[in-house]
Design a protein around this motif. Structure first.
Motif, PDB file in Angstrom:
ATOM      1  N   VAL A  59       0.867  -1.175   0.000  1.00 64.87           N
ATOM      2  CA  VAL A  59       0.000   0.000   0.000  1.00 64.87           C
ATOM      3  C   VAL A  59       0.901   1.220   0.000  1.00 64.87           C
ATOM      4  O   VAL A  59       1.793   1.350   0.845  1.00 64.87           O
ATOM      5  CB  VAL A  59      -0.934   0.009   1.225  1.00 64.87           C
ATOM      6  N   LEU A  60       0.679   2.129  -0.956  1.00 65.76           N
ATOM      7  CA  LEU A  60       1.488   3.326  -1.073  1.00 65.76           C
ATOM      8  C   LEU A  60       0.856   4.466  -0.273  1.00 65.76           C
ATOM      9  O   LEU A  60      -0.204   4.308   0.318  1.00 65.76           O
ATOM     10  CB  LEU A  60       1.628   3.703  -2.550  1.00 65.76           C
ATOM     11  N   ALA A 111       1.095  -0.948  -5.038  1.00 66.75           N
ATOM     12  CA  ALA A 111       2.083  -1.458  -5.983  1.00 66.75           C
ATOM     13  C   ALA A 111       2.044  -2.978  -5.870  1.00 66.75           C
ATOM     14  O   ALA A 111       2.042  -3.530  -4.767  1.00 66.75           O
ATOM     15  CB  ALA A 111       3.472  -0.937  -5.647  1.00 66.75           C
ATOM     16  N   ILE A 112       1.978  -3.636  -7.020  1.00 65.44           N
ATOM     17  CA  ILE A 112       1.939  -5.098  -7.048  1.00 65.44           C
ATOM     18  C   ILE A 112       3.142  -5.581  -7.842  1.00 65.44           C
ATOM     19  O   ILE A 112       3.317  -5.196  -8.995  1.00 65.44           O
ATOM     20  CB  ILE A 112       0.643  -5.618  -7.688  1.00 65.44           C
TER      21      ILE A 112
END
Length: 74
Positions: free
Chosen positions: A27-28, A49-50
């Motif tokens: 989680v950003l 971001a994955i």
């Protein structure tokens, strides 16, 4: 594993399909206002971001598609 459908056009009749494995999800920071919009209302969301990897067992079947994807992203 997850399935990805990639297309540059919203109504593409034949999007590129790939199988990938999720390595990490992060989680950003909180998204700026207006980052996510829904029809008729605004919403807020935290971008993520994955990190994906492509399985070696599918390399032969997916190699050309992955190369096209990389060239598109350059």
């Amino acid at each position: 594993l997850i399935g990805l459908l990639l297309s540059q056009e919203p109504l593409d009749p034949q999007p590129t399909s790939l199988l990938a494995q999720v390595e990490t999800i992060e989680v950003l920071a909180t998204a700026p206002k207006g980052f996510l919009q829904t029809s008729g209302a605004s919403a807020t969301a935290n971008p993520i971001a994955i990190e994906l990897s492509f399985p070696e067992s599918l390399k032969r079947q997916q190699h050309a598609k992955i190369q096209r994807l990389v060239k598109t992203l350059e």
